[in-house]
Design a protein around this motif. Structure first.
Motif, PDB file in Angstrom:
ATOM      1  N   ARG A  16      58.057 116.697 105.259  1.00  0.00           N
ATOM      2  CA  ARG A  16      57.158 115.793 105.985  1.00  0.00           C
ATOM      3  C   ARG A  16      56.976 116.258 107.427  1.00  0.00           C
ATOM      4  NH1 ARG A  16      54.389 113.974 101.980  1.00  0.00           N
ATOM      5  NH2 ARG A  16      54.507 111.754 101.489  1.00  0.00           N
ATOM      6  N   GLN A  17      55.721 116.220 107.889  1.00  0.00           N
ATOM      7  CA  GLN A  17      55.363 116.658 109.241  1.00  0.00           C
ATOM      8  C   GLN A  17      55.168 115.402 110.102  1.00  0.00           C
ATOM      9  OE1 GLN A  17      54.668 120.419 109.803  1.00  0.00           O
ATOM     10  NE2 GLN A  17      56.086 120.085 108.098  1.00  0.00           N
ATOM     11  N   THR A  18      56.180 115.084 110.885  1.00  0.00           N
ATOM     12  CA  THR A  18      56.082 113.850 111.667  1.00  0.00           C
ATOM     13  C   THR A  18      55.166 114.016 112.887  1.00  0.00           C
ATOM     14  OG1 THR A  18      58.087 114.487 112.818  1.00  0.00           O
ATOM     15  CG2 THR A  18      58.346 112.957 110.979  1.00  0.00           C
ATOM     16  N   ASP A  19      54.873 115.273 113.234  1.00  0.00           N
ATOM     17  CA  ASP A  19      54.014 115.497 114.401  1.00  0.00           C
ATOM     18  C   ASP A  19      52.594 115.905 114.008  1.00  0.00           C
ATOM     19  OD1 ASP A  19      54.562 118.000 113.448  1.00  0.00           O
ATOM     20  OD2 ASP A  19      55.135 118.860 115.382  1.00  0.00           O
ATOM     21  N   LEU A  20      52.208 115.533 112.797  1.00  0.00           N
ATOM     22  CA  LEU A  20      50.815 115.703 112.365  1.00  0.00           C
ATOM     23  C   LEU A  20      50.400 114.371 111.755  1.00  0.00           C
ATOM     24  CD1 LEU A  20      48.331 117.575 111.802  1.00  0.00           C
ATOM     25  CD2 LEU A  20      49.363 118.076 109.570  1.00  0.00           C
ATOM     26  N   THR A  21      49.298 113.827 112.241  1.00  0.00           N
ATOM     27  CA  THR A  21      48.878 112.534 111.709  1.00  0.00           C
ATOM     28  C   THR A  21      47.359 112.422 111.711  1.00  0.00           C
ATOM     29  OG1 THR A  21      49.292 110.148 111.783  1.00  0.00           O
ATOM     30  CG2 THR A  21      48.978 111.237 113.888  1.00  0.00           C
ATOM     31  N   VAL A  22      46.919 111.373 111.039  1.00  0.00           N
ATOM     32  CA  VAL A  22      45.494 111.064 110.944  1.00  0.00           C
ATOM     33  C   VAL A  22      45.299 109.657 111.469  1.00  0.00           C
ATOM     34  CG1 VAL A  22      43.888 110.287 109.135  1.00  0.00           C
ATOM     35  CG2 VAL A  22      44.787 112.612 109.086  1.00  0.00           C
ATOM     36  N   ILE A  45      51.898 114.775 105.441  1.00  0.00           N
ATOM     37  CA  ILE A  45      51.849 113.834 106.577  1.00  0.00           C
ATOM     38  C   ILE A  45      52.720 112.622 106.244  1.00  0.00           C
ATOM     39  CG2 ILE A  45      50.313 112.152 107.721  1.00  0.00           C
ATOM     40  CD1 ILE A  45      48.241 114.366 107.905  1.00  0.00           C
ATOM     41  N   HIS A  46      53.519 112.216 107.210  1.00  0.00           N
ATOM     42  CA  HIS A  46      54.460 111.125 106.974  1.00  0.00           C
ATOM     43  C   HIS A  46      53.832 109.753 107.259  1.00  0.00           C
ATOM     44  CE1 HIS A  46      58.155 108.945 106.728  1.00  0.00           C
ATOM     45  NE2 HIS A  46      58.144 108.605 107.986  1.00  0.00           N
ATOM     46  N   ARG A  47      52.966 109.713 108.282  1.00  0.00           N
ATOM     47  CA  ARG A  47      52.436 108.413 108.705  1.00  0.00           C
ATOM     48  C   ARG A  47      50.965 108.547 109.064  1.00  0.00           C
ATOM     49  NH1 ARG A  47      54.580 103.757 110.331  1.00  0.00           N
ATOM     50  NH2 ARG A  47      56.677 104.612 110.117  1.00  0.00           N
ATOM     51  N   VAL A  48      50.161 107.599 108.620  1.00  0.00           N
ATOM     52  CA  VAL A  48      48.763 107.557 109.059  1.00  0.00           C
ATOM     53  C   VAL A  48      48.559 106.320 109.934  1.00  0.00           C
ATOM     54  CG1 VAL A  48      47.854 108.734 107.011  1.00  0.00           C
ATOM     55  CG2 VAL A  48      47.882 106.248 107.071  1.00  0.00           C
ATOM     56  N   HIS A  49      47.600 106.446 110.830  1.00  0.00           N
ATOM     57  CA  HIS A  49      47.239 105.325 111.702  1.00  0.00           C
ATOM     58  C   HIS A  49      45.860 104.835 111.309  1.00  0.00           C
ATOM     59  CE1 HIS A  49      50.553 105.910 114.640  1.00  0.00           C
ATOM     60  NE2 HIS A  49      50.571 107.084 114.023  1.00  0.00           N
ATOM     61  N   THR A  50      45.701 103.525 111.353  1.00  0.00           N
ATOM     62  CA  THR A  50      44.389 102.949 111.051  1.00  0.00           C
ATOM     63  C   THR A  50      44.005 102.004 112.176  1.00  0.00           C
ATOM     64  OG1 THR A  50      45.521 101.259 109.741  1.00  0.00           O
ATOM     65  CG2 THR A  50      44.552 103.088 108.528  1.00  0.00           C
ATOM     66  N   VAL A  51      42.716 101.979 112.444  1.00  0.00           N
ATOM     67  CA  VAL A  51      42.187 100.981 113.378  1.00  0.00           C
ATOM     68  C   VAL A  51      41.182 100.186 112.570  1.00  0.00           C
ATOM     69  CG1 VAL A  51      40.865 100.570 115.497  1.00  0.00           C
ATOM     70  CG2 VAL A  51      42.404 102.552 115.345  1.00  0.00           C
ATOM     71  N   TRP A  52      41.474  98.906 112.390  1.00  0.00           N
ATOM     72  CA  TRP A  52      40.540  98.049 111.674  1.00  0.00           C
ATOM     73  C   TRP A  52      40.137  96.914 112.587  1.00  0.00           C
ATOM     74  CZ3 TRP A  52      44.056  99.122 107.156  1.00  0.00           C
ATOM     75  CH2 TRP A  52      43.406  99.870 106.172  1.00  0.00           C
ATOM     76  N   GLU A  53      38.908  96.982 113.060  1.00  0.00           N
ATOM     77  CA  GLU A  53      38.428  95.856 113.857  1.00  0.00           C
ATOM     78  C   GLU A  53      38.206  94.680 112.914  1.00  0.00           C
ATOM     79  OE1 GLU A  53      35.021  97.265 115.996  1.00  0.00           O
ATOM     80  OE2 GLU A  53      36.205  98.862 116.901  1.00  0.00           O
ATOM     81  N   LYS A  54      38.105  93.495 113.500  1.00  0.00           N
ATOM     82  CA  LYS A  54      38.079  92.270 112.697  1.00  0.00           C
ATOM     83  C   LYS A  54      37.020  92.291 111.587  1.00  0.00           C
ATOM     84  CE  LYS A  54      40.585  88.818 115.115  1.00  0.00           C
ATOM     85  NZ  LYS A  54      41.353  89.782 115.891  1.00  0.00           N
ATOM     86  N   LYS A  55      35.831  92.829 111.896  1.00  0.00           N
ATOM     87  CA  LYS A  55      34.758  92.767 110.900  1.00  0.00           C
ATOM     88  C   LYS A  55      35.061  93.567 109.636  1.00  0.00           C
ATOM     89  CE  LYS A  55      32.211  96.236 113.487  1.00  0.00           C
ATOM     90  NZ  LYS A  55      31.060  96.593 114.257  1.00  0.00           N
ATOM     91  N   TYR A  56      36.040  94.484 109.696  1.00  0.00           N
ATOM     92  CA  TYR A  56      36.363  95.269 108.505  1.00  0.00           C
ATOM     93  C   TYR A  56      37.647  94.800 107.830  1.00  0.00           C
ATOM     94  CZ  TYR A  56      32.964  98.435 110.502  1.00  0.00           C
ATOM     95  OH  TYR A  56      31.833  98.967 111.015  1.00  0.00           O
ATOM     96  N   GLN A  57      38.295  93.796 108.404  1.00  0.00           N
ATOM     97  CA  GLN A  57      39.648  93.495 107.944  1.00  0.00           C
ATOM     98  C   GLN A  57      39.704  92.913 106.539  1.00  0.00           C
ATOM     99  OE1 GLN A  57      42.047  91.601 110.871  1.00  0.00           O
ATOM    100  NE2 GLN A  57      42.112  93.438 112.131  1.00  0.00           N
ATOM    101  N   PHE A  58      38.580  92.372 106.052  1.00  0.00           N
ATOM    102  CA  PHE A  58      38.596  91.829 104.693  1.00  0.00           C
ATOM    103  C   PHE A  58      38.906  92.917 103.663  1.00  0.00           C
ATOM    104  CE2 PHE A  58      34.394  93.460 105.259  1.00  0.00           C
ATOM    105  CZ  PHE A  58      33.975  93.884 104.010  1.00  0.00           C
ATOM    106  N   ARG A  59      38.671  94.146 104.023  1.00  0.00           N
ATOM    107  CA  ARG A  59      38.893  95.257 103.087  1.00  0.00           C
ATOM    108  C   ARG A  59      40.326  95.781 103.116  1.00  0.00           C
ATOM    109  NH1 ARG A  59      34.436  97.539 100.008  1.00  0.00           N
ATOM    110  NH2 ARG A  59      32.546  97.201 101.181  1.00  0.00           N
ATOM    111  N   ARG A  60      41.043  95.509 104.188  1.00  0.00           N
ATOM    112  CA  ARG A  60      42.307  96.194 104.354  1.00  0.00           C
ATOM    113  C   ARG A  60      43.300  95.809 103.254  1.00  0.00           C
ATOM    114  NH1 ARG A  60      44.634  93.818 109.887  1.00  0.00           N
ATOM    115  NH2 ARG A  60      46.403  95.144 109.453  1.00  0.00           N
TER     116      ARG A  60
END
Ligand code: SAM
Length: 190
Positions: A16-22, A45-60
């Motif tokens: 796992r590459q902890t210093d590579l992420t999306v 990749i060990h961890r991904v980051h997501t940004v979900w603004e409120k209008k998209y949160q129904f999908r998360r």
């Protein structure tokens, strides 16, 4: 758990590459999120980051739940995501279509790196572009303007994987041993 399965899980964790992420910025179609996370797993990749603004949160949730072997951190906004990634010393690359963007193959992915992919219709936000260290582009020679986000992610991530393989970065365990052991015995991982 059989010894073979334990060995397999250990092998995965040790690469796992902890210093590579999306970072997925408002990428909200479940099949796209799933496909990107699957590629993240494939390149270690060990961890991904997501940004979900409120209008998209129904999908998360729908897509991320199916990929439980890649950890996920969700951020409510792009500022928080950027602060965390930069705080970890990552160069942040934003993928987008621009004449001034750098060809994605000209980047050094052996550095701690976060690659941001934008929303399916509108792409990355102006805020993300302003805060990024580099804009990167996958050259397009045809009639269509852009690739599907999961295809773009696969291309960039496999360039990162190629460079990191040459640099021998998959031969050195990056995850702390305690975390490796905890994850290896965690129910359902991977
Ligand atoms: N109209 C949007 C735009 O101008 O950004 C298109 C968005 S594209 C379908 C969705 C995401 O895929 C983009 O935000 C980017 O992350 C990635 N992407 C697709 N094609 C790309 C390319 N040729 N170079 C870099 N990124 C690309």
């Amino acid at each position: 758990m059989s010894p073979e399965r334990y060995q397999r899980i250990r092998q995965v964790l040790e690469r796992r590459q902890t210093d590579l992420t999306v970072c997925l910025e408002n990428v909200h179609k479940p099949h796209n999120v799933s496909a990107v996370v699957r590629t993240c797993d494939a390149v270690g990749i060990h961890r991904v980051h997501t940004v979900w603004e409120k209008k998209y949160q129904f999908r998360r949730g729908t897509a991320m739940g199916s990929q439980q072997w890649v950890r996920q951190t969700n951020h409510d906004n792009i500022n928080d995501a950027m602060a965390e990634l930069k705080g970890q010393g990552m160069q942040v690359l934003v993928t987008h279509l621009s004449d001034t963007a750098v060809d994605f193959r000209d980047i050094d992915y052996t550095k701690p790196t976060a690659i941001l992919f934008g929303q399916e219709k509108y792409g990355a936000t102006d805020e993300a572009k302003a805060m990024a260290d580099h804009d990167i582009v996958i050259p397009m020679m045809g009639m269509v303007q852009s690739l599907n986000v999961s295809v773009a992610a696969a291309l960039v991530l496999y360039e990162a994987q190629r460079q990191r393989t040459i640099a021998g970065m998959y031969n050195t365990q990056q995850l702390p041993e305690e975390e490796c052991q905890a994850l290896a015995f965690q129910n359902g991982y991977p």
